[in-house]
Scaffold this motif. Structure first.
Motif, PDB file in Angstrom:
ATOM      1  N   GLU A  90       0.789  -1.220   0.027  1.00  0.00           N
ATOM      2  CA  GLU A  90      -0.068   0.050  -0.040  1.00  0.00           C
ATOM      3  C   GLU A  90       0.811   1.252  -0.003  1.00  0.00           C
ATOM      4  O   GLU A  90       0.530   2.234  -0.743  1.00  0.00           O
ATOM      5  CB  GLU A  90      -0.944   0.020   1.336  1.00  0.00           C
ATOM      6  CG  GLU A  90      -1.539   1.191   1.122  1.00  0.00           C
ATOM      7  CD  GLU A  90      -2.950   1.206  -0.033  1.00  0.00           C
ATOM      8  OE1 GLU A  90      -3.415   2.171  -0.154  1.00  0.00           O
ATOM      9  OE2 GLU A  90      -2.961   0.202  -0.625  1.00  0.00           O
ATOM     10  N   SER A  93       2.184   1.924  -3.441  1.00  0.00           N
ATOM     11  CA  SER A  93       1.184   2.363  -4.233  1.00  0.00           C
ATOM     12  C   SER A  93       0.745   3.860  -4.131  1.00  0.00           C
ATOM     13  O   SER A  93       0.682   4.737  -4.967  1.00  0.00           O
ATOM     14  CB  SER A  93      -0.319   1.567  -4.135  1.00  0.00           C
ATOM     15  OG  SER A  93      -1.497   2.169  -4.691  1.00  0.00           O
ATOM     16  N   ARG A 274      -3.562   7.032   4.175  1.00  0.00           N
ATOM     17  CA  ARG A 274      -4.229   6.943   2.921  1.00  0.00           C
ATOM     18  C   ARG A 274      -5.157   8.335   2.578  1.00  0.00           C
ATOM     19  O   ARG A 274      -5.572   8.787   1.725  1.00  0.00           O
ATOM     20  CB  ARG A 274      -4.834   5.777   2.876  1.00  0.00           C
ATOM     21  CG  ARG A 274      -5.801   5.630   1.426  1.00  0.00           C
ATOM     22  CD  ARG A 274      -6.336   4.189   1.346  1.00  0.00           C
ATOM     23  NE  ARG A 274      -5.602   3.105   1.721  1.00  0.00           N
ATOM     24  CZ  ARG A 274      -5.793   2.389   2.798  1.00  0.00           C
ATOM     25  NH1 ARG A 274      -6.729   2.768   3.732  1.00  0.00           N
ATOM     26  NH2 ARG A 274      -4.997   1.232   3.017  1.00  0.00           N
TER      27      ARG A 274
END
Length: 591
Positions: A90, A93, A274
């Motif tokens: 993650e 990404s 995030r």
């Protein structure tokens, strides 16, 4: 004295403010709610644009497991490694998203003033075009340079985004490097078999502490996207992660529920990160492709509208049968093309293949006619020689009799009128006509044989347009249907893979330079960029390398480059060997 244009542009801002003041408060509240909903929808679409993550660089334990490790410890290790693997994927990404937009703004920042002005006026939507033109006109009237204000404004906006995205990139890369460092330490402890529970606690605690590098305040753009004026007021967003509870901090070993709580805390903080990245990217992202090329899309929409109107006028909706008639004519043209260039040539090739040998055993009628003409000419020459010459051998050839006839013909031409009536001149002329007929029939026979021998070639030549059309359709079908890899296909994809390899080499050298200068924080950032480059390279070469059979060896080399303990000298030797031996990385020959 002010001109009309000066008054117009001087009062433009006042007119807009007056228009805003005349809007009812209720409508303003509704518009504000509508704007909030649109912003939320844009953020959701922004998250959806990232798409599902692809399989990237794996996070593996390099050392073999020690025999003394129990089954319970094995389960705990697998749980922690799996959590850190998902966490690292993650992070990579998110880092990819940040780097993509950062590269765009850096490229614009290094561009010319003309490209910056084009971005400010033409690549931010129709309303920005109006504001940009008005700013340009005002600058040309009241300022020395018409574009100096625009260039200054766009430079300020680009620098704001570059600074923020660079800071986020460095912190994310440092966290990625820290995760891989902790996995390497955990791998060493597992290989030795000493203090496995303490090693797991140390790894998770170190990763949770390393996330603090991302805490802090992040500035949002100082100026509104729809404004050309400098605004001094700044806004920012802050990030604070949840800390490890005192209960977990007081324990030296985490088992069962304690380990689950630590993993949940890790992913809770990841959700906060995030959310922060999504918010920052919403404000600092590059303009959407539709926004940047809105002029092209607008022109295409206008052209499509005109084309639609034209189609309606010529369709049944407009009371016309032109389209039906054109469709019938087009269908007939296609059927004619298929019949003339596909069906007939194929049937001709089939017939020639099955009947060529049979036809060669049968003499054509023209051959018999030529034989009769040759026999008739031979008799005529023989009779002519007997009547005109007394002392000649009996076994004369046709060529010799022709020489005798031509000699007598030349003698007869001395007195043409007398010999035409009383001599052999007329007979010699008729023999020459017969000879010309024989030569013509023989030439036609040879030409017929040549044409028959090339019937297949002519049929293939007739089918050649259909072959070209089929090749084009097959190529476009391949382009549309075959899935591309991470970097595309063909020579462009090969060049991109080599550029990724060059970026990995550069990152390795920068990492070694930071280590030599004892700059540990920047070294961790550079190591994280090495991991990021290897992750992109892993995704880019996997499909091609699997097809060529090079993937097992290439995958091992990429994993070796990700080892923190391996010397940079050996890593650079590995990269040089990869560029030399692997087909997916070697340069393609120039056409």
């Amino acid at each position: 004295m002010e001109t009309t244009f000066e008054k117009l542009f001087r009062n433009l801002g006042d007119n807009i403010e007056n228009l805003k003041s005349q809007v009812p408060a209720e409508f303003g509240d509704r518009f504000g709610n509508f704007r909030k909903n649109m912003v939320a929808l844009a953020k959701q679409s922004w998250k959806a644009d990232r798409g599902p993550p692809r399989e990237g660089l794996p996070l593996l334990l390099q050392s073999p497991w020690h025999p003394s490790i129990t089954v319970g410890e094995t389960n705990e290790v697998d749980k922690v490694v799996e959590a850190l693997r998902d966490f690292s994927a993650e992070l990579l990404s998110l880092l990819k998203v940040v780097c993509k937009h950062l590269d765009f703004w850096r490229l614009k920042n290094e561009g010319t003033d003309a490209s910056k002005v084009r971005l400010m006026i033409l690549e931010r939507g129709p309303w920005q075009l109006v504001l940009g033109v008005s700013r340009f006109v005002r600058g040309s009237i009241w300022e020395k340079s018409a574009t100096s204000g625009l260039v200054s404004a766009v430079t300020t906006r680009i620098n704001e985004r570059v600074l923020v995205l660079t800071a986020v990139q460095r912190r994310l890369a440092s966290l990625v490097g820290q995760v891989h460092m902790e996995i390497d330490k955990l791998s060493q402890d597992i290989g030795k078999g000493h203090h496995i529970p303490e090693a797991l606690v140390s790894s998770l605690s170190a990763v949770l502490r390393a996330m603090s590098v991302l805490e802090g305040s992040y500035d949002l753009p100082q100026t509104d996207a729809s404004s050309y004026e400098d605004v001094k007021a700044t806004s920012s967003i802050s990030l604070r992660f949840d800390e490890i509870s005192d209960n977990l901090r007081s324990k030296s070993e985490w088992k069962g529920k304690d380990m689950d709580d630590a993993v949940d805390l890790l992913f809770t903080n990841l959700d906060l990160l995030r959310t922060l990245i999504d918010c920052l990217m919403f404000h600092h992202r590059k303009p959407h492709k539709i926004t940047r090329y809105w002029l092209r899309y607008t022109g295409g929409a206008v052209g499509l509208a005109f084309a639609s109107g034209w189609l309606i006028r010529h369709s049944r909706l407009g009371g016309s049968d032109d389209i039906d008639r054109w469709l019938r004519e087009g269908r007939e043209a296609v059927m004619t093309f298929i019949r003339e260039h596909v069906e007939q040539p194929l049937l001709s090739i089939r017939d020639d293949l099955f009947e060529t040998f049979r036809k060669r055993h049968h003499e054509p009628d023209s051959l018999g006619e030529a034989q009769l003409t040759a026999e008739s000419l031979n008799r005529m020459l023989l009779e002519f020689v007997k009547h005109t010459s007394d002392k000649l051998p009996e076994d004369l050839t046709e060529q010799q009799m022709m020489e005798v006839m031509m000699t007598r013909y030349e003698e007869e031409l001395v007195h043409p009128l007398r010999n035409l009536l009383a001599g052999q001149l007329a007979r010699a002329l008729l023999i020459q006509v017969q000879k010309l007929k024989l030569d013509t029939e023989r030439a036609m026979l040879e030409l017929n044989q040549i044409l028959r021998a090339n019937e297949i070639n002519f049929a293939i030549l007739a089918a050649f347009p259909a072959v070209i059309v089929t090749c084009f359709l097959g190529y476009f079908g391949k382009v549309l249907l075959i899935e591309t890899d991470e970097v595309g296909r063909g020579r462009a994809a090969q060049a991109k893979r080599r550029m990724l390899m060059a970026e990995v080499e550069k990152a390795i050298m920068c990492f070694q330079m930071m280590l030599d200068e004892a700059r540990q924080e920047e070294a961790m950032w550079r190591f994280g960029m090495v991991i990021y480059g290897l992750d992109r390279l892993y995704k880019a070469v996997k499909k091609v390398a699997v097809e060529s059979g090079e993937w097992p060896s290439l995958r091992g080399d990429i994993l070796d480059l990700a080892k923190p303990r391996l010397s940079s000298t050996y890593k650079l030797q590995i990269t040089a060997r990869m560029e030399r031996i692997y087909e997916c990385l070697v340069p393609l020959p120039t056409l």
